[in-house]
Write a protein that holds these residues in place. Structure first.
Motif, PDB file in Angstrom:
ATOM      1  N   PHE A  49      16.678  -1.273 -16.104  1.00 47.18           N
ATOM      2  CA  PHE A  49      16.708  -0.776 -14.874  1.00 47.18           C
ATOM      3  C   PHE A  49      15.322  -0.658 -14.363  1.00 47.18           C
ATOM      4  O   PHE A  49      14.853  -0.629 -13.041  1.00 47.18           O
ATOM      5  CB  PHE A  49      17.467   0.501 -14.524  1.00 47.18           C
ATOM      6  CG  PHE A  49      17.687   1.370 -13.186  1.00 47.18           C
ATOM      7  CD1 PHE A  49      18.244   0.623 -12.175  1.00 47.18           C
ATOM      8  CD2 PHE A  49      16.984   2.324 -12.869  1.00 47.18           C
ATOM      9  CE1 PHE A  49      18.326   0.913 -10.922  1.00 47.18           C
ATOM     10  CE2 PHE A  49      17.115   3.040 -11.576  1.00 47.18           C
ATOM     11  CZ  PHE A  49      17.813   2.247 -10.707  1.00 47.18           C
ATOM     12  N   ARG A  52      13.332  -3.605 -13.637  1.00 46.09           N
ATOM     13  CA  ARG A  52      13.622  -4.293 -12.151  1.00 46.09           C
ATOM     14  C   ARG A  52      12.984  -3.367 -11.038  1.00 46.09           C
ATOM     15  O   ARG A  52      12.585  -4.000  -9.955  1.00 46.09           O
ATOM     16  CB  ARG A  52      15.265  -4.199 -12.469  1.00 46.09           C
ATOM     17  CG  ARG A  52      15.689  -5.286 -13.110  1.00 46.09           C
ATOM     18  CD  ARG A  52      17.016  -5.600 -13.038  1.00 46.09           C
ATOM     19  NE  ARG A  52      17.423  -6.362 -11.655  1.00 46.09           N
ATOM     20  CZ  ARG A  52      18.809  -6.457 -11.458  1.00 46.09           C
ATOM     21  NH1 ARG A  52      19.476  -6.519 -12.148  1.00 46.09           N
ATOM     22  NH2 ARG A  52      18.774  -7.193 -10.349  1.00 46.09           N
ATOM     23  N   LYS A  53      13.242  -1.943 -11.018  1.00 48.52           N
ATOM     24  CA  LYS A  53      12.552  -1.200  -9.891  1.00 48.52           C
ATOM     25  C   LYS A  53      11.178  -1.619  -9.945  1.00 48.52           C
ATOM     26  O   LYS A  53      10.585  -1.576  -8.814  1.00 48.52           O
ATOM     27  CB  LYS A  53      13.000   0.317 -10.291  1.00 48.52           C
ATOM     28  CG  LYS A  53      14.416   0.468  -9.689  1.00 48.52           C
ATOM     29  CD  LYS A  53      14.490   0.457  -8.234  1.00 48.52           C
ATOM     30  CE  LYS A  53      15.843   1.076  -7.686  1.00 48.52           C
ATOM     31  NZ  LYS A  53      15.993   0.682  -6.317  1.00 48.52           N
ATOM     32  N   ALA A  56       9.977  -4.733  -8.713  1.00 45.65           N
ATOM     33  CA  ALA A  56      10.034  -4.914  -7.422  1.00 45.65           C
ATOM     34  C   ALA A  56       8.844  -4.262  -6.840  1.00 45.65           C
ATOM     35  O   ALA A  56       8.410  -4.727  -5.432  1.00 45.65           O
ATOM     36  CB  ALA A  56      11.403  -4.381  -7.054  1.00 45.65           C
ATOM     37  N   ARG A  57       8.522  -2.898  -7.029  1.00 41.23           N
ATOM     38  CA  ARG A  57       7.687  -2.199  -6.532  1.00 41.23           C
ATOM     39  C   ARG A  57       6.147  -3.080  -6.805  1.00 41.23           C
ATOM     40  O   ARG A  57       5.420  -2.796  -5.538  1.00 41.23           O
ATOM     41  CB  ARG A  57       7.354  -0.878  -7.027  1.00 41.23           C
ATOM     42  CG  ARG A  57       8.285   0.293  -6.590  1.00 41.23           C
ATOM     43  CD  ARG A  57       8.963   0.182  -5.183  1.00 41.23           C
ATOM     44  NE  ARG A  57       7.479   0.687  -4.270  1.00 41.23           N
ATOM     45  CZ  ARG A  57       7.295   1.756  -4.016  1.00 41.23           C
ATOM     46  NH1 ARG A  57       8.184   2.753  -4.200  1.00 41.23           N
ATOM     47  NH2 ARG A  57       6.148   2.031  -3.454  1.00 41.23           N
ATOM     48  N   LEU A  62      12.010  -3.659  -2.781  1.00 44.26           N
ATOM     49  CA  LEU A  62      12.808  -2.356  -3.112  1.00 44.26           C
ATOM     50  C   LEU A  62      13.778  -2.650  -4.645  1.00 44.26           C
ATOM     51  O   LEU A  62      13.917  -1.846  -5.118  1.00 44.26           O
ATOM     52  CB  LEU A  62      13.883  -2.169  -2.111  1.00 44.26           C
ATOM     53  CG  LEU A  62      13.193  -1.754  -0.742  1.00 44.26           C
ATOM     54  CD1 LEU A  62      14.322  -1.419   0.223  1.00 44.26           C
ATOM     55  CD2 LEU A  62      12.702  -0.206  -1.093  1.00 44.26           C
ATOM     56  N   GLY A  63      13.808  -3.952  -4.970  1.00 42.67           N
ATOM     57  CA  GLY A  63      14.706  -4.110  -6.063  1.00 42.67           C
ATOM     58  C   GLY A  63      16.147  -3.619  -5.935  1.00 42.67           C
ATOM     59  O   GLY A  63      16.448  -3.755  -4.628  1.00 42.67           O
ATOM     60  N   ASN A  65      19.206  -2.030  -4.855  1.00 40.06           N
ATOM     61  CA  ASN A  65      19.650  -1.064  -4.115  1.00 40.06           C
ATOM     62  C   ASN A  65      21.033  -1.025  -3.359  1.00 40.06           C
ATOM     63  O   ASN A  65      21.187  -0.257  -2.210  1.00 40.06           O
ATOM     64  CB  ASN A  65      18.443  -0.821  -2.853  1.00 40.06           C
ATOM     65  CG  ASN A  65      18.627  -1.954  -1.917  1.00 40.06           C
ATOM     66  OD1 ASN A  65      19.099  -3.110  -2.155  1.00 40.06           O
ATOM     67  ND2 ASN A  65      17.949  -1.672  -0.929  1.00 40.06           N
ATOM     68  N   TRP A  70      20.852   3.970  -5.175  1.00 39.63           N
ATOM     69  CA  TRP A  70      19.332   3.185  -5.677  1.00 39.63           C
ATOM     70  C   TRP A  70      19.732   2.176  -6.512  1.00 39.63           C
ATOM     71  O   TRP A  70      18.839   1.845  -7.309  1.00 39.63           O
ATOM     72  CB  TRP A  70      18.423   4.342  -6.233  1.00 39.63           C
ATOM     73  CG  TRP A  70      17.969   5.564  -5.233  1.00 39.63           C
ATOM     74  CD1 TRP A  70      17.319   5.338  -4.041  1.00 39.63           C
ATOM     75  CD2 TRP A  70      18.525   6.663  -5.498  1.00 39.63           C
ATOM     76  NE1 TRP A  70      17.276   6.647  -3.687  1.00 39.63           N
ATOM     77  CE2 TRP A  70      17.869   7.361  -4.323  1.00 39.63           C
ATOM     78  CE3 TRP A  70      19.182   7.541  -6.657  1.00 39.63           C
ATOM     79  CZ2 TRP A  70      18.210   8.833  -4.305  1.00 39.63           C
ATOM     80  CZ3 TRP A  70      19.569   8.759  -6.322  1.00 39.63           C
ATOM     81  CH2 TRP A  70      18.956   9.567  -5.315  1.00 39.63           C
ATOM     82  N   GLY A  71      20.812   1.609  -6.379  1.00 38.49           N
ATOM     83  CA  GLY A  71      21.329   0.549  -7.399  1.00 38.49           C
ATOM     84  C   GLY A  71      21.450   0.728  -8.725  1.00 38.49           C
ATOM     85  O   GLY A  71      21.195  -0.076  -9.700  1.00 38.49           O
ATOM     86  N   SER A  72      21.672   2.013  -9.057  1.00 37.34           N
ATOM     87  CA  SER A  72      21.720   2.525 -10.342  1.00 37.34           C
ATOM     88  C   SER A  72      22.885   2.060 -11.129  1.00 37.34           C
ATOM     89  O   SER A  72      22.815   1.910 -12.313  1.00 37.34           O
ATOM     90  CB  SER A  72      21.713   3.957 -10.668  1.00 37.34           C
ATOM     91  OG  SER A  72      22.608   4.501  -9.722  1.00 37.34           O
ATOM     92  N   GLN A  74      23.947  -1.104 -10.680  1.00 40.60           N
ATOM     93  CA  GLN A  74      23.757  -2.658 -11.003  1.00 40.60           C
ATOM     94  C   GLN A  74      23.593  -3.145 -12.366  1.00 40.60           C
ATOM     95  O   GLN A  74      24.317  -3.972 -12.604  1.00 40.60           O
ATOM     96  CB  GLN A  74      22.452  -3.277 -10.183  1.00 40.60           C
ATOM     97  CG  GLN A  74      21.998  -4.492 -10.295  1.00 40.60           C
ATOM     98  CD  GLN A  74      22.830  -5.117  -9.343  1.00 40.60           C
ATOM     99  OE1 GLN A  74      22.909  -4.664  -8.231  1.00 40.60           O
ATOM    100  NE2 GLN A  74      23.490  -6.468  -9.682  1.00 40.60           N
TER     101      GLN A  74
END
Lengths: 358, 180
Positions: A49, A52-53, A56-57, A62-63, A65, A70-72, A74
């Motif tokens: 996780f 990926r976040k 993305a940054r 944003l990765g 979401n 917050w896409g947690s 996923q």
């Protein structure tokens, strides 16, 4: 107050009093095994996780979401998907080695993971050649990768495995040399002794020049050993589809994936243990800093360990998403002509430093 | 030997430069647009071609004369202009627009129709949410029911014309959203 060592010793004494010796030990072994596996999987999810976040940054995105806050969630969805996927059977492959290989890769990283000390009194195994054991057992992963590439009976996997073998054997050398440099300073191979030796000042501050050089070399070599970042040519997707794990699918691929991410954490963990004081809090070795030292000591030791390790993981991700992939000749040039001579000279400098200042 | 050390130092410098650049991007605000959430907030460029519309003014009048240049310009046969003859008294007939059919499914948004239109009767709107469940629903009639052609302005000197033109352009803009 928030330390877990009292809890651990209470459980131990309780079990020892209530049960015969052998039964208590069996229960403890099973308990520790289950805890280690659980921690392994949870850390893998967190790391994937995080990767990926953060990736993305680094790319101004944003990765994930959409799934969960917050896409947690996923990662949970991806995990369920990979568990449900079909395991493709390769008819022309060497079946026994094909299935053994991924377990070798996973066992290599799991055994190394077990040797880390996560906090005060939170060590799975602790014996007098701990660091030697870590270096030895982490090399087991390369056998798994070589076997995976060989047994798949595929040109991409074979090339990937051969590159991986050349890379890991080369970089094992500078990783070992930089750890050895620190062992000169520590004077012990026992992980507990190494961590206790850093109670007042971390090793990277005890011998700033050689320790810093060894630290950087260890980070580079360790990064190369994880097959990630600019050193990901064993699985160079642009030329080798996926390198050594091209033929693996479903959960088999998931295991390689898991081992890769945990290796990243293990490298960070070993670097934390050897250079940044393991679970020891940051201390200033002076009389005027007693208050500061007290505040730092109040933070639980496992938070110190995971905090430092995750900072190093962040550094690793930063490097991974910055630099382009090396060619195989550049890779070996970097190791044999730059890192290894520097490590050897650095070891000499460390020996002189220890003789002069300690 | 000196060259070797120089190479290493310049290599480290360049690596750090690269890491600095990625860190600048890491700190920067992500450019990702969260689409359904930013509905009505995000401002699109006026040149963004969403779909073809025919602006009508407050009296339900459009500017299309039914000349058919857009139909001829269209490379895909997306536009069909159907006209009819109406009596305007004195035994004269006039060709007026009956149906202006626009097939969104085959439009490539090349813009040849709006470029060729002598009356500026058709324009691009920013609306891009076109999805429908049936292909037949993609064929839209752009002129509204009961609409008729706007009366032509009397020929006036250029100085006066400018004054007249300016508010008119605003008026059509205001009407645009109604047609979407």
């Amino acid at each position: 107050m928030l330390e877990l060592d009292n809890l651990v010793s209470n459980v131990h004494t309780g079990l020892m009093e209530a049960l015969p010796h052998w039964a208590a030990l069996t229960i403890e072994y099973i308990l520790i095994g289950v805890l280690m596996l659980a921690l392994y999987c949870v850390l893998a999810l967190i790391l994937i996780f995080l990767e990926r976040k953060i990736c993305a940054r680094f790319q101004c995105r944003l990765g994930p979401n959409r799934v969960g806050p917050w896409g947690s969630l996923q990662l949970i969805a991806d995990m369920v998907k990979i568990l449900l996927k079909e395991i493709v059977k390769i008819s022309k492959s060497d079946k026994i080695l094909f299935f053994t290989a991924l377990f070798l890769a996973l066992i290599g990283s799991l055994c190394t993971f077990g040797a880390l000390q996560f906090g005060k009194g939170l060590a799975g195994i602790d014996f007098n050649v701990g660091i030697f054991y870590v270096l030895a057992i982490s090399s087991l992963g390369v056998v798994g990768i070589l076997l995976a590439g060989w047994s798949s009976n595929n040109k991409y996997t074979l090339i990937g495995a051969m590159r991986s073998g050349a890379q890991l054997i080369s970089y094992e050398l500078s990783a070992g040399l930089s750890i050895l440099t620190m062992m000169i300073l520590a004077g012990s191979l026992n992980i507990s002794d190494i961590i206790n030796g850093q109670a007042h000042s971390w090793y990277i501050f005890q011998a700033p020049l050689p320790a810093l050089v060894a630290f950087i070399i260890y980070l580079i070599a360790g990064h190369a050993e994880t097959n990630r970042g600019p050193f990901d040519l064993p699985e160079a997707e642009s030329e080798l589809t996926a390198g050594y794990h091209t033929e693996y699918s479903g959960i088999q691929y998931g295991m390689f994936y898991l081992a890769e991410y945990l290796n990243m954490f293990i490298i960070a963990g070993i670097a934390t243990t050897v250079f940044l004081g393991g679970w020891q809090p940051f201390q200033i070795n002076a009389d005027w800093a007693a208050g500061f030292n007290g505040v730092m000591s109040y933070i639980p030791s496992y938070i110190w360990f995971f905090g430092k390790a995750f900072m190093l993981v962040l550094l690793s991700l930063w490097v991974r998403w910055t630099f382009p992939r090396l060619r195989i000749d550049q890779l070996l040039h970097l190791e044999w002509k730059i890192l290894m001579p520097i490590s050897l000279v650095n070891m000499l400098v460390m020996a002189v430093w220890v003789v002069l200042f300690f | 030997m000196i060259q070797y050390i120089k190479d290493i130092l310049s290599g480290i410098k360049n690596l750090l430069l690269g890491m600095k650049i990625t860190m600048i991007n890491f700190i920067r605000k992500p450019i990702t647009e969260c689409y359904p959430e930013n509905r009505g907030v995000k401002v699109y460029s006026p040149r963004f071609r969403g779909e073809l519309i025919m602006p009508h003014n407050a009296n339900n009048e459009h500017k299309c004369t039914g000349c058919g240049i857009c139909q001829m310009n269209c490379p895909n046969g997306t536009i069909t202009v159907k006209t009819k003859q109406v009596e305007i008294g004195d035994g004269k007939t006039k060709k007026v627009l009956d149906q202006y059919l626009y097939d969104l499914g085959s439009c490539t948004f090349c813009g040849l129709c709006t470029m060729g239109c002598p009356q500026k009767a058709i324009v691009w709107s920013n609306n891009f949410e076109h999805s429908v469940y049936r292909r037949e629903k993609l064929v839209n009639q752009l002129n509204r029911e009961g609409s008729k052609q706007e009366e032509k302005k009397p020929v006036t000197p250029p100085t006066v014309e400018k004054k007249v033109e300016a508010p008119k352009a605003e008026e059509t803009k205001d009407v645009n959203p109604n047609n979407q």
